[in-house]
Design an enzyme around this catalytic site. Structure first.
Site, short mmCIF file in Angstrom:
data_model
loop_
_atom_site.label_atom_id
_atom_site.label_comp_id
_atom_site.label_asym_id
_atom_site.label_seq_id
_atom_site.Cartn_x
_atom_site.Cartn_y
_atom_site.Cartn_z
CB SER A 217 -0.95 -0.08 1.20
OG SER A 217 -2.03 0.78 1.04
CG ASP A 240 -3.03 -3.64 -4.56
OD1 ASP A 240 -3.06 -3.59 -5.80
OD2 ASP A 240 -4.05 -3.54 -3.86
CG HIS A 301 -5.17 -2.62 -0.80
ND1 HIS A 301 -4.15 -2.14 -1.61
CD2 HIS A 301 -5.12 -1.89 0.34
CE1 HIS A 301 -3.52 -1.16 -0.97
NE2 HIS A 301 -4.09 -0.99 0.21
#
Ligand SMILES: *[C@@H]1O[C@H](CO)[C@@H](O)[C@H](O)[C@H]1NC(C)=O
Ligand SMILES: *[C@@H]1O[C@H](CO)[C@@H](O)[C@H](O)[C@H]1NC(C)=O
Ligand SMILES: *[C@@H]1O[C@H](CO)[C@@H](O)[C@H](O)[C@H]1NC(C)=O
Ligand SMILES: *[C@@H]1O[C@H](CO)[C@@H](O)[C@H](O)[C@H]1NC(C)=O
Length: 376
Positions: A217, A240, A301
């Site tokens: 992230s 991601d 995610h």
């Protein structure tokens, strides 16, 4: 009957849930340290001391049979586990679980000084507002393949940071609706990372004096941003993460330095579907940067941190409402996600640090990893 129930209750509370050992050939030691940057003030202006300070966890591989002793350590310190219980409560995550998890680490006879290592450095950058402790299983798995992994907390952005003097720095100060605030948080991470590499004595030449970086992230965005500014980081992996800051349009404009990058998306998040990824990708193409785009089929995610693994081991998925489980954890099996990522990172980091040819898992789809698609 009552005593059986009571016993069962006591044993869930008192006996920690032990995480399985990592799958690499090395055992792993772990230490936590505070690092104070005398050249900077706290950029948030919130610390009680005059300088910027960060907390890190360091995971070192220990050769087989050279452990002095094995030690069970709490997965998270109690004050962090309690704060996370509050943050996760709205998802139906059961309180007390995080504080009961334990991990086995090896104690070497002596801990190495911060600027001494036998192995190359892998920086692990966390999600926004997410404690480094949520990545201890990921870090341990990567370290068990022969790397020194260091995860960083960024005080006042990270949700909660406990310093050795007992001070608590609460995070949540990034305004997620404000690009300037996000970019400020990102550049603070970049500065914290370069400071860490200075402390480690990394000069950028020689195998053990280069670094690589990965993160989930916002940590993936931080890996890209840090590489743009600091050429000691030769390889990066973004798991991601949406990208922010100048790196999206500028790429790695560092003539004379070879830097390589992997964009690894959850299913349906790729350089076609996301503008920021697409722009960054075209820039790296122009700059002839070595790169790959991977996709984790069935992975969301939330696949790229420890919590799905913790949930599987502690058997809490069934205790959560289905929609909350999916939002917080995704449905990809936790241990498998960690193993797959660590296996690919191993080959990528050797490719980068040893300047080996593109081989192993980097060379293309592999039947042992049907979940990993090569998109580019
Ligand atoms: C971010 O951190 C703050 C401070 O610990 C916390 O109150 C907040 O719930 C966190 N936000 C999220 C989305 O986790
Ligand atoms: C966050 O940023 C948005 C957009 O700039 C702004 O409207 C909002 O007031 C900010 N929130 C806080 C708590 O500062
Ligand atoms: C990154 O480098 C640019 C250009 O040298 C500089 O303006 C910027 O302040 C640096 N950012 C960080 C966070 O170090
Ligand atoms: C990229 O993501 C989009 C949108 O989620 C999806 O339709 C497309 O199939 C993906 N591309 C590839 C090559 O997987």
């Amino acid at each position: 009957m009552i005593s059986v129930v009571l016993f069962a209750l006591l044993s869930t509370v008192c006996n920690g849930v032990l995480l399985p050992r990592p799958s690499g050939q090395f055992q792993v030691s772990m230490s936590n340290s505070e690092l104070v940057d005398k050249t900077r003030k706290d950029p948030w202006g919130l610390d009680t001391i005059d300088h910027r300070r960060i907390m890190i966890s360091r995971f070192d591989p220990v050769p087989p049979n050279s452990c002095y002793r094995n030690e069970k350590v709490p997965y998270m310190p109690p004050v962090v586990a309690a704060a996370e219980d509050n943050i996760l409560a709205p998802y139906g995550w059961p309180a007390g679980v995080l504080g009961s998890i334990e991990v086995v680490f090896c104690s070497p006879k002596t801990s190495p000084p911060i600027n001494t290592r036998e192995t190359p450095v892998v920086v692990l950058s966390t999600g926004l507002n997410t404690t480094r402790f949520y990545y201890a299983a990921f870090a341990q798995e990567v370290a068990s393949r022969g790397f020194t992994v260091i995860s960083i907390d960024h005080p006042f952005e990270t949700d909660i940071v406990e310093f050795p003097d007992g001070t608590i720095a609460l995070g949540g100060n990034t305004n997620k609706s404000d690009v300037a605030s996000i970019e400020f948080s990102l550049s603070t991470r970049v500065d914290d990372t370069s400071f860490l590499l200075n402390e480690l004595g990394i000069k950028g030449s020689g195998r053990n004096s280069k670094a690589v970086m990965f993160g989930g992230s916002f940590g993936g965005a931080a890996a890209a941003a840090a590489m743009m500014n600091d050429t000691r980081i030769r390889g990066g992996v973004n798991l991601d993460g949406a990208l922010w800051g100048p790196v999206v349009n500028v790429g790695f404009d560092n003539p004379g330095t070879k830097q390589s990058f992997i964009l690894w998306g959850a299913e349906g998040h790729n350089t076609t579907s996301a503008d920021d990824w697409g722009k960054f990708w075209s820039m790296l193409t122009k700059q002839r940067v070595w790169k790959k785009e991977l996709s984790l089929t069935g992975g969301a995610h939330a696949a790229f941190w420890d919590l799905p693994f913790i949930a599987d081991v502690a058997e809490v998925r069934d205790k959560m409402p289905d929609d909350m489980e999916e939002a917080l954890l995704g449905l990809f099996p936790g241990a498998r996600a960690i193993k797959i990522v660590a296996d690919y990172l191993h080959d990528f980091f050797h490719f980068v640090l040893d300047e080996k040819p593109e081989e192993g898992l980097l060379s293309g789809p592999n039947p042992a990893y049907p979940e990993v698609q090569f998109l580019g």
